[in-house]
Design a protein around this motif. Structure first.
Motif: not given
Length: 677
Positions: A516-525
């Motif tokens: 959850r809330h882990k992505g290929l790009f940072p959260a601000g992206f």
């Protein structure tokens, strides 16, 4: 992909297969829809009443009654000051060690709000504070809170007393030497002469590094006669939000203690089963025969709140003897929306008798946190003993794979994540690992296609020779396939072998809190910042569409997602590339199979687009990367095979012949003659 979506996917897939084989054999066959096994829940419905006459009846009060003075016992009213501040336990700062910030309503002494300190509500939020629990209102605007008490029923009194509103005297928050915070609320029961009979203390305790909030009910008998407590209405967790916009996964789970030392008997009721647009007051009752409730709670995709009785060190009697959990919908509307919530209620009941000038107590624990296997399966964890892993969301499609494979895929991702610190990159590394393991099979598949391209001239000879004998033509065709070592299923084998991995990855990505809330790009992206949700390149909320909508069989559309489209393109290119080798051979050997391939060229990518449009972006990322990787792998394998074939034709090497001989069916060695002695 919930149960309905999975049924649709299976039905559509079987329909496509039926169309292709029906086209080949000119026979139409209807596929029966497959149903998923469901857990049995005993559901009953009863009209809502203002006050339940007795805890044994299947009712849930619409409005907890206000204190009433009559010739019977009653509770002294206490009216908080208009400017009274809510009582707060815990902190939102994760560095403090507290798992949540708990706000207690001084009017009802229920939980007004619970914010988790380790999780954000939305991926782009600036601070933590996931709203796990909140208050909710019914049709009469009565406010309900978690752990609020309802009616208390006495053994020697015909009428119960209400402990819901304006009867509790609060104390100041205290902190003991161990850093544990506590607050006490006190209510007084009086008789007809307004003399105190019973004093009830409701005590909350909360400490750092603990997922549970403790609630004690201490009762002091102030009279000269014994006081019998028949039952106390207890409202369970309320206000759990809907986590997934695609489908509502909020579930009421109740566990019952069976006879003997076996595991818990678990009953699960989805919010969609409780909701009834035609009957807003519908009550669902979950119960078993003569088995007490061990714990009950509500959960969504990632989080849960669970109430359980806590016994003394020497054991004790389970005081959830009513063995029923009642539930209904609050904030009711014409359609099921994220604003709806589940109201749960059970009874504290064990026919307890408090002797004159004596006391008695009950203790409850409320779990507040993530539905996480790392927490529930930890060594010496009380949650493992209680079977809290039953709260885990299990997609219907998980039946198509194996639990060990689900755990293996998740563990491999965690190992890679420990090195690269990015789950998106970890998924790409998983693609490379799987492609490496499947490379020998993929290579055999390409060699198999190469053999298929050489069957054309020989098949033409067989067709001319046995044109008037269909049975012999079929037999000779199969013999030719066997002679050349060509296997029809080998071309699709790499994809079929990956399907269980896709499903295991779907389970790991879609329902595991670690993603959850882990992505290929940072959260601000703005894109691909949450692998457990669709990629949402362009959210429709930018255009004023704040609620997800359904389009045909695609559920929960709330944004324009680009990954499923890229996946569709990759699947089309791979199918197109695979057909180039076989098209000429199929045109002469099996025209019907050629038509099937052309149908699949467009049908399979379209199916992928439909059924993966709202799937987690982590799953789409894996399939897209795997498909493009497979396309590149096929290109280099074919290039290598062509070079070997050209070199063989020139008499320089015999690698292709060796390769073909290795892939051809192996001849069985003759058995040695039996010797008689």
């Amino acid at each position: 992909m919930d149960q309905d979506q999975f049924k649709s996917f299976i039905g559509a897939f079987l329909l496509c297969m039926a169309i292709m084989f029906g086209y080949q054999y000119f026979v139409g066959k209807k596929q029966a829809p497959q149903t998923q096994p469901q857990e049995t829940v005993n559901q009953s419905q009863a009209p809502m009443t203002v006050a339940p006459p007795a805890p044994a009846e299947n009712t849930m009060s619409v409005e907890p009654p206000q204190p009433q003075f009559s010739a019977k016992w009653s509770v002294l009213p206490v009216y908080p000051k208009p400017d009274a501040e809510p009582v707060v336990l815990g902190q939102l700062d994760p560095e403090s060690g507290y798992k949540a910030r708990i706000v207690i309503d001084p009017v009802s002494t229920g939980l007004k709000e619970v914010l988790l300190s380790e999780y954000k509500y939305k991926v782009n939020d600036d601070h933590t504070g996931y709203p796990l629990i909140s208050q909710a209102k019914d049709e009469q605007m009565v406010v309900y809170s978690s752990l609020m008490l309802g009616m208390i029923h006495f053994s020697d009194q015909a009428s119960p007393c209400s402990l819901s509103f304006n009867v509790w005297e609060p104390s100041e928050v205290e902190v003991d030497d161990a850093g544990r915070e506590s607050v006490r609320f006190t209510a007084t029961v009086v008789n007809a002469e307004q003399q105190p009979v019973l004093k009830i203390h409701k005590i909350y305790r909360y400490e750092a590094n603990n997922y549970e909030l403790s609630m004690d009910l201490e009762m002091e008998n102030l009279s000269e006669q014994a006081v019998g407590i028949r039952s106390i209405d207890l409202y369970g967790p309320i206000g759990l939000v809907r986590e997934d916009p695609r489908n509502d996964r909020r579930i009421l789970t109740a566990a019952y203690h069976p006879e003997g030392n076996g595991g818990y008997e678990v009953s699960r009721t989805a919010i969609t089963k409780i909701y009834d647009s035609k009957n807003p007051l519908k009550v669902i009752t979950t119960e078993t025969d003569n088995k007490p409730v061990e714990w009950f709670g509500v959960s969504n995709k990632f989080f849960g709140a669970v109430v359980r009785p806590v016994y003394d060190a020497d054991g004790g009697v389970n005081f959830f003897q009513d063995n029923r959990v009642r539930s209904r919908i609050l904030n009711h509307s014409d359609t099921l929306t994220p604003d709806n919530t589940i109201l749960t209620q059970t009874n504290i009941s064990d026919q307890r008798v408090i002797q004159p000038k004596g006391s008695s107590s009950y203790r409850l624990a409320l779990y507040l946190g993530a539905v996480d296997t790392d927490i529930f399966d930890a060594k010496d964890s009380i949650y493992a003993q209680l079977g809290y892993d039953a709260l885990m969301y299990r997609p219907s499609c998980a039946i198509c794979t194996f639990n060990w494979l689900n755990l293996a895929v998740l563990q491999i991702l965690k190992w890679i994540y420990a090195v690269v610190h990015n789950y998106g990159i970890a998924i790409i590394f998983l693609v490379l690992l799987v492609r490496f393991l499947l490379h020998p099979i993929t290579k055999k598949s390409q060699v198999n296609m190469q053999k298929m391209s050489k069957l054309g001239p020989k098949m033409e000879e067989v067709k001319k020779k046995y044109a008037n004998n269909p049975q012999e033509l079929q037999r000779q065709t199969m013999a030719l396939y066997k002679e050349q070592g060509w296997t029809p299923i080998l071309g699709c084998l790499p994809m079929f072998l990956q399907m269980p991995i896709w499903i295991a990855l779907y389970t790991a990505v879609d329902s595991n809190i670690a993603m959850r809330h882990k992505g290929l790009f940072p959260a601000g992206f703005f894109w691909l910042n949450d692998l457990s949700a669709p990629d949402r390149l362009i959210p429709f909320s930018l255009f004023g569409l704040n609620q997800p909508f359904d389009l045909f069989i695609i559920k929960g559309i709330d944004a324009f997602n680009i990954l499923p489209i890229l996946l569709c393109i990759a699947m089309f290119l791979q199918s197109k590339y695979s057909m180039q080798t076989q098209s000429k051979a199929m045109a002469s050997t099996n025209p019907q199979m050629e038509q099937q391939q052309k149908m699949m060229l467009y049908m399979m990518p379209a199916m992928m687009l439909i059924f993966f449009y709202t799937a987690p972006s982590g799953l789409n990322l894996y399939i897209m990367a795997s498909t493009f990787g497979g396309l590149i792998e096929q290109h280099y394998i074919r290039k290598h095979l062509k070079e070997l074939e050209a070199a063989e034709n020139e008499g320089k090497v015999t690698a292709t012949a060796k390769l073909s001989s290795r892939l051809a069916p192996k001849q069985k060695k003759p058995k040695p003659p039996i010797k008689f002695t």
